[in-house]
Design a protein around this motif. Structure first.
Motif, mmCIF file in Angstrom:
data_model
loop_
_atom_site.group_PDB
_atom_site.id
_atom_site.type_symbol
_atom_site.label_atom_id
_atom_site.label_comp_id
_atom_site.label_asym_id
_atom_site.label_seq_id
_atom_site.Cartn_x
_atom_site.Cartn_y
_atom_site.Cartn_z
ATOM 1 N N LEU A 15 0.834 -1.207 0.000
ATOM 2 C CA LEU A 15 0.000 0.000 0.000
ATOM 3 C C LEU A 15 0.870 1.259 0.000
ATOM 4 C CD1 LEU A 15 -2.844 1.169 0.007
ATOM 5 C CD2 LEU A 15 -2.780 1.095 2.504
ATOM 6 N N MET A 16 1.925 1.262 0.806
ATOM 7 C CA MET A 16 2.812 2.422 0.833
ATOM 8 C C MET A 16 3.492 2.605 -0.522
ATOM 9 S SD MET A 16 3.765 5.047 2.417
ATOM 10 C CE MET A 16 2.990 4.737 3.957
ATOM 11 N N SER A 17 3.846 1.523 -1.192
ATOM 12 C CA SER A 17 4.440 1.622 -2.526
ATOM 13 C C SER A 17 3.463 2.239 -3.516
ATOM 14 C CB SER A 17 4.860 0.240 -3.022
ATOM 15 O OG SER A 17 5.814 -0.328 -2.168
ATOM 16 N N LEU A 18 2.206 1.859 -3.424
ATOM 17 C CA LEU A 18 1.192 2.439 -4.306
ATOM 18 C C LEU A 18 0.968 3.917 -4.006
ATOM 19 C CD1 LEU A 18 -1.483 -0.392 -4.470
ATOM 20 C CD2 LEU A 18 0.119 0.300 -6.232
ATOM 21 N N ILE A 19 0.966 4.277 -2.751
ATOM 22 C CA ILE A 19 0.769 5.682 -2.370
ATOM 23 C C ILE A 19 1.926 6.523 -2.895
ATOM 24 C CG2 ILE A 19 0.713 7.276 -0.405
ATOM 25 C CD1 ILE A 19 -0.866 5.080 1.106
ATOM 26 N N ILE A 20 3.144 6.048 -2.717
ATOM 27 C CA ILE A 20 4.313 6.781 -3.197
ATOM 28 C C ILE A 20 4.263 6.927 -4.717
ATOM 29 C CG2 ILE A 20 6.831 6.628 -3.473
ATOM 30 C CD1 ILE A 20 6.865 5.409 -0.612
ATOM 31 N N THR A 21 3.880 5.875 -5.418
ATOM 32 C CA THR A 21 3.782 5.930 -6.877
ATOM 33 C C THR A 21 2.709 6.917 -7.323
ATOM 34 O OG1 THR A 21 4.493 3.632 -6.998
ATOM 35 C CG2 THR A 21 3.432 4.552 -8.947
ATOM 36 N N ASP A 22 1.566 6.905 -6.653
ATOM 37 C CA ASP A 22 0.482 7.811 -7.020
ATOM 38 C C ASP A 22 0.864 9.265 -6.767
ATOM 39 O OD1 ASP A 22 -2.157 8.181 -8.032
ATOM 40 O OD2 ASP A 22 -2.827 8.606 -5.989
ATOM 41 N N VAL A 23 1.517 9.533 -5.655
ATOM 42 C CA VAL A 23 1.972 10.894 -5.365
ATOM 43 C C VAL A 23 3.002 11.323 -6.404
ATOM 44 C CG1 VAL A 23 3.287 12.285 -3.701
ATOM 45 C CG2 VAL A 23 1.425 10.820 -2.906
ATOM 46 N N TRP A 24 3.916 10.433 -6.750
ATOM 47 C CA TRP A 24 4.942 10.743 -7.755
ATOM 48 C C TRP A 24 4.295 11.039 -9.114
ATOM 49 C CZ3 TRP A 24 6.339 7.487 -11.982
ATOM 50 C CH2 TRP A 24 7.439 7.932 -12.697
ATOM 51 N N LYS A 25 3.240 10.308 -9.440
ATOM 52 C CA LYS A 25 2.566 10.493 -10.728
ATOM 53 C C LYS A 25 1.798 11.812 -10.799
ATOM 54 C CE LYS A 25 -1.491 8.906 -12.160
ATOM 55 N NZ LYS A 25 -2.625 8.090 -12.452
ATOM 56 N N THR A 26 1.188 12.233 -9.710
ATOM 57 C CA THR A 26 0.296 13.391 -9.755
ATOM 58 C C THR A 26 0.934 14.687 -9.275
ATOM 59 O OG1 THR A 26 -0.572 12.797 -7.586
ATOM 60 C CG2 THR A 26 -1.783 12.006 -9.512
ATOM 61 N N THR A 27 2.115 14.638 -8.713
ATOM 62 C CA THR A 27 2.767 15.852 -8.217
ATOM 63 C C THR A 27 2.989 16.900 -9.306
ATOM 64 O OG1 THR A 27 3.773 14.714 -6.357
ATOM 65 C CG2 THR A 27 4.831 16.740 -7.063
#
Length: 162
Positions: A15-27
């Motif tokens: 879950l933390m990996s997905l959150i980090i990826t999503d933040v990286w994608k939308t920043t």
């Protein structure tokens, strides 16, 4: 730890990996929204604050943040709705697993409809997602509308006094 760490295979880290990826994608998109808001702030407001003796922190707090309020609320609206409806990152990276530890409601609705062929329940889930997204949008629009209405009302009062 000499071995390989399966970040997406462990429920504690997936879950933390997905959150980090999503933040990286939308920043970058969020940064562009905030940049657009920053560019709309007139430079003479900063000059007037500087002449009045405001320091850097005061100018940020009393000029920049109030002028960025609507841009921040729009960015929060987009980010909240994207986070709620997340499907692509979860489906590509984990498929909702390991187990069901990273399954979002969109992935669950997809699995119900396509994997289990329960179209009635899957359609009901999709309608529920739509209603929740619509209600979140209304809430944000109410916040934005009251903020914009207050600004317009203040401008009207100042105009009548002149």
């Amino acid at each position: 730890m000499d071995g390989y760490k399966a970040w997406l295979g462990d429920p504690a880290t997936a879950l933390m990996s997905l959150i980090i990826t999503d933040v990286w994608k939308t920043t970058p998109f969020m940064a562009l929204l905030i940049l657009a808001g920053l560019q709309m702030i007139p430079a003479n407001l900063y000059e007037a604050a500087k002449v009045d003796g405001a320091g850097l922190w005061s100018r940020f707090r009393h000029v920049t943040l109030p002028m960025l309020r609507s841009s921040i609320l729009v960015a929060l609206l987009f980010r909240t709705l994207d986070a709620f409806r997340v499907f692509d990152i979860v489906m590509v990276m984990t498929g909702g697993g390991p187990g069901n530890s990273t399954e979002s409601i969109s992935v669950y609705a997809y699995k119900v409809m396509m994997r289990y062929l329960d179209f009635g329940y899957g359609s009901a889930l999709s309608v529920i997602i739509f209603v929740i997204v619509f209600l979140i949008s209304l809430l944000y629009m109410k916040i934005l509308g009251s903020q914009w209405g207050a600004e317009e009302g203040g401008a009207r009062k100042r105009w009548r006094k002149m």
